[in-house]
Design an enzyme around this catalytic site. Sequence first.
Site, PDB file in Angstrom:
ATOM      1  N   ALA A  24      65.802 118.175 -80.701  1.00 36.51           N
ATOM      2  CA  ALA A  24      66.057 119.539 -81.164  1.00 36.51           C
ATOM      3  C   ALA A  24      65.657 119.696 -82.624  1.00 36.51           C
ATOM      4  O   ALA A  24      65.014 120.679 -83.011  1.00 36.51           O
ATOM      5  CB  ALA A  24      67.527 119.885 -80.974  1.00 36.51           C
ATOM      6  N   ALA A  67      78.937 116.672 -79.584  1.00 34.95           N
ATOM      7  CA  ALA A  67      79.513 115.546 -78.838  1.00 34.95           C
ATOM      8  C   ALA A  67      80.487 114.812 -79.736  1.00 34.95           C
ATOM      9  O   ALA A  67      80.392 114.860 -80.970  1.00 34.95           O
ATOM     10  CB  ALA A  67      78.415 114.587 -78.370  1.00 34.95           C
ATOM     11  N   ARG A  99      71.072 124.192 -60.646  1.00 31.31           N
ATOM     12  CA  ARG A  99      72.277 124.276 -59.827  1.00 31.31           C
ATOM     13  C   ARG A  99      73.040 125.533 -60.256  1.00 31.31           C
ATOM     14  O   ARG A  99      72.701 126.157 -61.247  1.00 31.31           O
ATOM     15  CB  ARG A  99      73.154 123.028 -60.013  1.00 31.31           C
ATOM     16  N   TRP A 146      83.072 118.659 -70.903  1.00 30.08           N
ATOM     17  CA  TRP A 146      82.173 119.790 -71.126  1.00 30.08           C
ATOM     18  C   TRP A 146      82.650 120.522 -72.358  1.00 30.08           C
ATOM     19  O   TRP A 146      83.841 120.807 -72.473  1.00 30.08           O
ATOM     20  CB  TRP A 146      82.163 120.723 -69.913  1.00 30.08           C
ATOM     21  N   HIS A 202      50.425 141.616 -56.101  1.00 26.55           N
ATOM     22  CA  HIS A 202      50.969 141.993 -57.396  1.00 26.55           C
ATOM     23  C   HIS A 202      51.810 143.251 -57.252  1.00 26.55           C
ATOM     24  O   HIS A 202      51.796 143.931 -56.222  1.00 26.55           O
ATOM     25  CB  HIS A 202      49.834 142.199 -58.394  1.00 26.55           C
ATOM     26  N   THR A 209      68.349 110.795 -74.730  1.00 17.09           N
ATOM     27  CA  THR A 209      69.283 111.593 -73.928  1.00 17.09           C
ATOM     28  C   THR A 209      69.312 111.117 -72.488  1.00 17.09           C
ATOM     29  O   THR A 209      70.366 111.078 -71.847  1.00 17.09           O
ATOM     30  CB  THR A 209      68.879 113.086 -73.985  1.00 17.09           C
ATOM     31  N   GLU A 244      66.056 120.904 -74.073  1.00 17.28           N
ATOM     32  CA  GLU A 244      67.490 120.700 -73.876  1.00 17.28           C
ATOM     33  C   GLU A 244      68.054 119.543 -74.695  1.00 17.28           C
ATOM     34  O   GLU A 244      69.234 119.240 -74.587  1.00 17.28           O
ATOM     35  CB  GLU A 244      67.789 120.501 -72.387  1.00 17.28           C
ATOM     36  N   GLU A 253      51.634 146.271 -58.416  1.00 17.98           N
ATOM     37  CA  GLU A 253      50.950 147.532 -58.121  1.00 17.98           C
ATOM     38  C   GLU A 253      50.678 147.679 -56.629  1.00 17.98           C
ATOM     39  O   GLU A 253      50.887 148.738 -56.030  1.00 17.98           O
ATOM     40  CB  GLU A 253      49.623 147.617 -58.885  1.00 17.98           C
TER      41      GLU A 253
END
Length: 323
Positions: free
Chosen positions: A260, A160, A205, A168, A48, A194, A254, A50
């Site tokens: 969402a 979209a 990435r 993108w 840790h 999705t 995501e 410390e």
Amino acid sequence: MTDDAVHMRRAMALAGGVRGTTSPNPWVGAVVEPGGASGATQPPGGPHAEVVALRRAGAAASGATLYVTLEPCAHTGRTPPCVDAIVDAGVARVVVGVEDPDERVRGAGIRALRAAGVTVDVGVCAEEVAEQLAPYLKHRRTGRPWVVLKLAASLDGRTAAPDGSSRWITGAAARTDAHRLRAESDAVIVGAGTVRADDPSLTVRAVEGRDPLRVVLGKAPGGARLHPALELTGDLGEILDELGQRGVVQALVEGGATVAGEFHRAGLVDRYVLYLAPALFGGDDAWPLFTGPGAATIAEVWRGRIRSVHPLGDDLRIECSPA
């Protein structure tokens, strides 16, 4: 600013540098003064913060002050108790950012240090430290992960085109930041719709970091790129409970728009991260951020608090939380 605050913020900076490598353990930083020896928590099984700082300080730790963002542990886990190392090093004073709510700690580290004659001060930069450790603190208090909802949209709030194409909306800098967010998360959650539409890999990435646990709400096609994945159905709260039991400290949602909306309406989101691109679809037929019923009146509109706004290339990163 007091010297204690200066040294604690240095410890916080060290903790931030290991944010994506310590989970399910907390990301903690420590500084020994005088001398400036420092350390941060190593990956699970390693020392840790410390202990790292004390080893670097050596004999200079005797009579010194140790600054640490989180209460030192007093139990034996994968490593020996940090309080033993602190006492053995002869540290005279320990300054703690926040207490550890883990049921194995909860003040036990502070009590053990005081019982050994070490002066302990708690609460230096507590609000800032609590913000940095918010996912860990929530997980230990509730058993559930900290939930981050990541969204990317045009200026008119669309994600979209009507044909489903979305790559993108944002630029490279925003996408790199989103991968950093993914690398900090223990799990990433998407809906089966999705997966069928976009076939994402959900790997890290553009930045260094480990791939999160891939979680699909529903059943993913057998040949989907995100396999192996954990497929779950049922109540979202119960799903979060299960992920928490699996050691997921932070879960990144995501999408898509249905998932969402479900997390948002259930009040399960701890932090919203919206990447806003200077683009306009210019109509009402593109896909929105959320699908499903929204607020019926202005009095029912969800209102939060903007935590930060940062430019990323041509885009904006807006982070907000429930009020």
